[in-house]
Design a protein around this motif. Structure first.
Motif, mmCIF file in Angstrom:
data_model
loop_
_atom_site.group_PDB
_atom_site.id
_atom_site.type_symbol
_atom_site.label_atom_id
_atom_site.label_comp_id
_atom_site.label_asym_id
_atom_site.label_seq_id
_atom_site.Cartn_x
_atom_site.Cartn_y
_atom_site.Cartn_z
ATOM 1 N N LEU A 205 32.893 15.932 10.537
ATOM 2 C CA LEU A 205 32.716 14.849 11.500
ATOM 3 C C LEU A 205 31.277 14.389 11.650
ATOM 4 C CD1 LEU A 205 35.098 16.062 14.351
ATOM 5 C CD2 LEU A 205 35.646 14.812 12.256
ATOM 6 N N PHE A 206 30.324 15.254 11.314
ATOM 7 C CA PHE A 206 28.904 14.933 11.450
ATOM 8 C C PHE A 206 28.125 15.458 10.252
ATOM 9 C CE2 PHE A 206 30.549 15.280 15.758
ATOM 10 C CZ PHE A 206 30.032 14.154 16.392
ATOM 11 N N LYS A 207 26.961 14.864 10.035
ATOM 12 C CA LYS A 207 26.003 15.394 9.076
ATOM 13 C C LYS A 207 24.889 16.041 9.874
ATOM 14 C CE LYS A 207 26.946 12.015 5.420
ATOM 15 N NZ LYS A 207 26.386 10.905 4.600
ATOM 16 N N GLN A 208 24.567 17.262 9.527
ATOM 17 C CA GLN A 208 23.572 18.016 10.270
ATOM 18 C C GLN A 208 22.300 18.165 9.437
ATOM 19 O OE1 GLN A 208 23.289 22.264 12.740
ATOM 20 N NE2 GLN A 208 25.234 21.612 11.865
ATOM 21 N N VAL A 209 21.166 18.112 10.103
ATOM 22 C CA VAL A 209 19.887 18.306 9.420
ATOM 23 C C VAL A 209 19.892 19.679 8.757
ATOM 24 C CG1 VAL A 209 17.389 18.544 9.754
ATOM 25 C CG2 VAL A 209 18.672 16.824 11.044
ATOM 26 N N ALA A 210 19.409 19.740 7.527
ATOM 27 C CA ALA A 210 19.396 20.998 6.778
ATOM 28 C C ALA A 210 18.688 22.094 7.573
ATOM 29 C CB ALA A 210 18.711 20.790 5.430
ATOM 30 N N ASN A 211 19.391 23.207 7.795
ATOM 31 C CA ASN A 211 18.840 24.323 8.571
ATOM 32 C C ASN A 211 19.270 25.657 7.981
ATOM 33 O OD1 ASN A 211 21.546 24.010 9.229
ATOM 34 N ND2 ASN A 211 21.264 24.529 11.383
ATOM 35 N N PRO A 212 18.966 25.911 6.710
ATOM 36 C CA PRO A 212 19.376 27.184 6.094
ATOM 37 C C PRO A 212 18.804 28.375 6.851
ATOM 38 C CG PRO A 212 17.679 26.120 4.793
ATOM 39 C CD PRO A 212 18.117 25.117 5.807
ATOM 40 N N LYS A 213 19.512 29.489 6.786
ATOM 41 C CA LYS A 213 19.054 30.684 7.486
ATOM 42 C C LYS A 213 17.675 31.088 6.982
ATOM 43 C CE LYS A 213 23.172 32.791 9.308
ATOM 44 N NZ LYS A 213 23.871 34.064 9.546
ATOM 45 N N GLY A 214 16.804 31.417 7.907
ATOM 46 C CA GLY A 214 15.449 31.788 7.559
ATOM 47 C C GLY A 214 14.466 30.639 7.671
ATOM 48 N N ARG A 216 12.441 27.462 9.446
ATOM 49 C CA ARG A 216 11.790 27.355 10.742
ATOM 50 C C ARG A 216 12.721 26.722 11.771
ATOM 51 N NH1 ARG A 216 5.919 24.741 10.791
ATOM 52 N NH2 ARG A 216 5.664 26.586 9.452
ATOM 53 N N LEU A 217 13.425 25.662 11.359
ATOM 54 C CA LEU A 217 14.339 24.991 12.279
ATOM 55 C C LEU A 217 15.439 25.944 12.736
ATOM 56 C CD1 LEU A 217 15.527 22.562 13.756
ATOM 57 C CD2 LEU A 217 16.597 21.857 11.602
ATOM 58 N N GLU A 222 18.215 29.282 16.785
ATOM 59 C CA GLU A 222 18.829 30.559 17.145
ATOM 60 C C GLU A 222 18.176 31.148 18.389
ATOM 61 O OE1 GLU A 222 18.512 32.830 13.563
ATOM 62 O OE2 GLU A 222 20.364 31.994 12.709
ATOM 63 N N LYS A 223 16.861 30.974 18.508
ATOM 64 C CA LYS A 223 16.168 31.471 19.700
ATOM 65 C C LYS A 223 16.601 30.699 20.944
ATOM 66 C CE LYS A 223 12.035 33.227 17.338
ATOM 67 N NZ LYS A 223 10.562 33.062 17.147
ATOM 68 N N LEU A 224 16.718 29.371 20.811
ATOM 69 C CA LEU A 224 17.159 28.550 21.938
ATOM 70 C C LEU A 224 18.595 28.885 22.324
ATOM 71 C CD1 LEU A 224 15.639 25.059 21.000
ATOM 72 C CD2 LEU A 224 14.913 26.581 22.851
ATOM 73 N N GLN A 225 19.422 29.163 21.325
ATOM 74 C CA GLN A 225 20.817 29.496 21.584
ATOM 75 C C GLN A 225 20.931 30.795 22.395
ATOM 76 O OE1 GLN A 225 22.969 32.018 19.631
ATOM 77 N NE2 GLN A 225 24.510 31.568 21.182
ATOM 78 N N MET A 228 19.616 29.807 26.099
ATOM 79 C CA MET A 228 20.408 28.863 26.894
ATOM 80 C C MET A 228 21.898 29.151 26.882
ATOM 81 S SD MET A 228 18.474 25.251 26.056
ATOM 82 C CE MET A 228 18.991 25.306 24.330
ATOM 83 N N GLY A 229 22.374 29.880 25.867
ATOM 84 C CA GLY A 229 23.797 30.178 25.796
ATOM 85 C C GLY A 229 24.595 29.182 24.988
ATOM 86 N N PHE A 230 23.963 28.098 24.550
ATOM 87 C CA PHE A 230 24.641 27.146 23.675
ATOM 88 C C PHE A 230 23.643 26.650 22.636
ATOM 89 C CE2 PHE A 230 23.071 24.859 27.381
ATOM 90 C CZ PHE A 230 22.396 23.774 26.838
ATOM 91 N N ALA A 231 24.166 26.227 21.478
ATOM 92 C CA ALA A 231 23.318 25.829 20.355
ATOM 93 C C ALA A 231 22.939 24.355 20.444
ATOM 94 C CB ALA A 231 24.031 26.118 19.033
ATOM 95 N N LEU A 232 21.885 23.995 19.710
ATOM 96 C CA LEU A 232 21.433 22.605 19.656
ATOM 97 C C LEU A 232 21.350 22.155 18.195
ATOM 98 C CD1 LEU A 232 18.597 22.658 22.332
ATOM 99 C CD2 LEU A 232 20.838 21.581 22.547
ATOM 100 N N PRO A 233 22.491 21.894 17.575
ATOM 101 C CA PRO A 233 22.453 21.388 16.196
ATOM 102 C C PRO A 233 21.901 19.963 16.167
ATOM 103 C CG PRO A 233 24.701 21.343 17.045
ATOM 104 C CD PRO A 233 23.871 22.057 18.066
ATOM 105 N N LEU A 234 21.088 19.665 15.164
ATOM 106 C CA LEU A 234 20.539 18.311 15.002
ATOM 107 C C LEU A 234 21.460 17.561 14.047
ATOM 108 C CD1 LEU A 234 16.722 19.125 14.696
ATOM 109 C CD2 LEU A 234 18.017 18.461 16.727
ATOM 110 N N PHE A 235 22.217 16.634 14.590
ATOM 111 C CA PHE A 235 23.254 15.979 13.787
ATOM 112 C C PHE A 235 23.233 14.472 13.987
ATOM 113 C CE2 PHE A 235 25.009 17.065 17.906
ATOM 114 C CZ PHE A 235 25.652 15.901 18.297
#
Length: 308
Positions: A205-214, A216-217, A222-225, A228-235
């Protein structure tokens, strides 16, 4: 969509406080205090809200389909594991929080979609999400739903949680599930039958900014998640009148396939070994469900689920 509604509700509450209607805000805060435990006690659903015409158009936009593969006896309680999370969780919302998809296919069963407890602290918004059949994802809430002695209740849990939304790229088949065994323990304690559910198209349904594990993004997300308890995907997806950029999801069909139930015998004090055994069986059934249906929904034969 839900985030936008939540922001509107919070904004409206701020206006009440700052304006000449502060007394209404005070009354609502009193109501919030008195009603605080309701999201953990089955919520407060409304058939009227769940049947709004707007939800019919919401389901038809993608469109969203619910596929039944087996009967679910309403004399039992069930714990439905929903996969994958995606960005929007559109399949879970469209099928379990609006009428009539689920109740037509599974008469006698009442679905409860468990979501992050933080949403129930949002003024006014909490009233809406409860009316749609959403309840807290806390242990207390799941126990309340699955303790119904007469059966007929179905807890719907998005197993991968907010963390999994960071993997929601088109074509992704990675599920965060290997370390998630709390739902297995809850099923054993209450004797609730386990049902794997896979929603084909959820990640498209969405295209997300590339964020492979490891990267910086990803580390920041993961730290914000965790904080705050919820994630912030950039999509991003499409706009209203153009398809190049916007926040409206792409019109991609979603097929939510409900698998066969895994019978579970009640065990009030399951051992780690018993939990691990049932967890392994659940993974096996989930993978089987995916393999049996992937060809119907455009998944190449060589692709399989990745558990991490």
């Amino acid at each position: 969509f839900l985030s936008l509604v939540a922001e509107f509700c919070c904004g409206f509450f701020v206006i009440l406080i700052l304006g000449n209607f502060w007394f209404l805000a005070v009354l609502y805060l009193l109501w919030l205090y008195l009603d605080w435990r309701t999201p953990c006690a089955g919520g407060r659903r409304s058939h009227w809200v769940r049947s709004w015409t707007v939800w019919k158009y919401f389901r038809e936009y993608f469109p969203i389909h619910l596929i039944k593969t087996s009967e679910l006896n309403p004399n039992h309680n069930y714990l439905l594991g929903f996969h994958p999370h995606g960005v929007l969780v559109a399949g879970a919302f469209g099928n379990f929080c609006t009428d009539p998809p689920f109740k037509n296919l599974f008469p006698g069963l009442t679905p409860y979609l468990h979501i992050t407890p933080i949403w129930f602290g949002c003024p006014f918004f909490r009233e809406y999400i409860m009316s749609a059949g959403m309840v807290s994802a806390s242990k207390e809430s799941v126990s309340h739903v699955l303790s119904n002695k007469g059966g007929g209740h179905a807890s719907v849990i998005v197993i991968g949680g907010a963390e999994e939304s960071l993997n929601a790229h088109p074509g992704s088949l990675t599920l965060n599930i290997l370390k998630r065994k709390g739902f297995i323990k809850m099923a054993l304690k209450h004797g609730a039958h386990l049902v794997p559910v896979f929603s084909f198209g959820e990640n498209e349904l969405f295209k997300q900014v590339a964020n492979p594990k490891g990267s910086r993004l990803r580390n920041v997300q993961e730290k914000l998640q965790k904080i705050m308890g919820f994630a912030l995907p950039l999509f991003h997806a499409r706009g209203i009148f153009q398809y190049s950029f916007g926040l409206i999801p792409y019109r991609q069909p979603i097929h939510t396939v409900v698998g066969s139930p895994i019978p579970v015998k009640q065990n009030l004090n399951p051992t780690t070994e018993e939990i691990d055994q049932l967890h392994a069986l659940y993974l096996q059934k989930l993978k089987k469900l995916f393999e049996e249906h992937k060809g119907n929904y455009g998944i190449p034969a060589h692709k399989s689920l990745i558990f991490e």
